[in-house]
Design a protein around this motif. Structure first.
Motif, short mmCIF file in Angstrom:
data_model
loop_
_atom_site.label_atom_id
_atom_site.label_comp_id
_atom_site.label_asym_id
_atom_site.label_seq_id
_atom_site.Cartn_x
_atom_site.Cartn_y
_atom_site.Cartn_z
N GLU A 156 -31.91 7.56 24.69
CA GLU A 156 -33.33 7.31 24.53
C GLU A 156 -33.63 7.30 23.05
O GLU A 156 -33.13 8.14 22.31
N LEU A 211 -33.31 -1.75 30.91
CA LEU A 211 -33.98 -1.07 29.82
C LEU A 211 -35.32 -0.55 30.33
O LEU A 211 -36.07 -1.29 30.96
N VAL A 239 -33.93 -8.34 27.57
CA VAL A 239 -32.72 -7.66 28.03
C VAL A 239 -31.64 -8.71 28.32
O VAL A 239 -31.87 -9.68 29.04
N THR A 251 -26.73 -0.83 27.74
CA THR A 251 -27.74 -1.87 27.87
C THR A 251 -27.77 -2.64 26.56
O THR A 251 -27.80 -2.04 25.48
N LEU A 253 -27.79 0.04 23.61
CA LEU A 253 -28.23 1.39 23.88
C LEU A 253 -27.23 2.02 24.84
O LEU A 253 -26.97 1.49 25.92
N TYR A 313 -37.50 3.42 23.87
CA TYR A 313 -36.48 2.65 24.59
C TYR A 313 -35.60 3.66 25.32
O TYR A 313 -35.18 4.66 24.73
N ASN A 327 -32.20 3.99 28.27
CA ASN A 327 -31.21 3.44 29.19
C ASN A 327 -30.86 4.54 30.18
O ASN A 327 -30.13 5.47 29.85
N PHE A 342 -29.85 -5.64 24.42
CA PHE A 342 -31.09 -6.40 24.37
C PHE A 342 -31.32 -6.93 22.98
O PHE A 342 -30.72 -6.48 22.01
N ARG A 390 -39.79 -1.00 33.50
CA ARG A 390 -38.36 -1.26 33.66
C ARG A 390 -38.10 -2.76 33.54
O ARG A 390 -38.77 -3.56 34.18
#
Length: 178
Positions: free
Chosen positions: A110, A131, A126, A166, A105, A158, A160, A168, A141
């Motif tokens: 978003e 995230l 993560v 990020t 991300l 989701y 960032n 995950f 968070r």
């Protein structure tokens, strides 16, 4: 076959195998008839959110559209360099009823996910960065090394909020059909 061509052919074949017109498919998925037609003709690449709507509407795993069977290497889904890049690590497994994705991300990105089919459970871990997730209207968070399990059959977001990407993993587990 590149991923865009594969996605277009898969959508068209899935729609036709169910005997659906574009209008009926639009009603089923919540994606416009025009957009579905453009995707089938490989004139447009859907966003991740749109592709999730299509997969959910047809009640098929997301990876069905981006991971051809017997693919020699993982396919990344990154329509026009969008904010979310999805790479299937383990595409849909019928026996185990799950698929596992590595997701990146972008900073500030978003992504709102429409609810998956009833009974879906999602596990998010993560790997790098932070995230933020909104589930049942509440933000949570997560930092590297933390995970969260939640019902995927409800809206979830989701986000960032950091200046770095990020990364995950998302494991989506589908309920057994009744």
């Amino acid at each position: 076959m590149d991923i865009a061509t594969y996605l277009a052919a898969t959508l068209k074949a899935l729609r036709q195998s169910r005997g659906l017109s574009l209008t009926q498919a639009a009603e089923l998925t919540g994606v416009s008839k025009a957009m579905l037609g453009q995707i089938e003709r490989n004139e447009s690449s859907p966003t991740v959110a749109t592709l999730w709507k299509i997969a959910t509407g047809f009640n098929v795993p997301f990876s069905r559209f981006i991971a051809p069977p017997q693919a020699s290497a993982p396919q990344q889904y990154d329509p026009d360099k969008q904010a979310m890049v999805i790479t299937p690590l383990f595409p849909w497994d019928e026996a185990l009823r799950f698929e596992l994705f590595a997701i990146t991300l972008a900073p500030g990105a978003e992504s709102e996910s429409t609810p998956h089919e009833a009974g879906v459970i999602e596990h998010v871990v993560v790997i790098e960065g932070e995230l933020e997730m909104r589930i049942q209207g509440r933000w949570q968070r997560l930092v590297a090394g933390e995970g969260l399990r939640f019902r995927g059959d409800q809206p979830h977001v989701y986000r960032n909020a950091c200046a770095q990407p990020t990364r995950f993993h998302s494991l989506i587990h589908y309920a057994k059909p009744e």
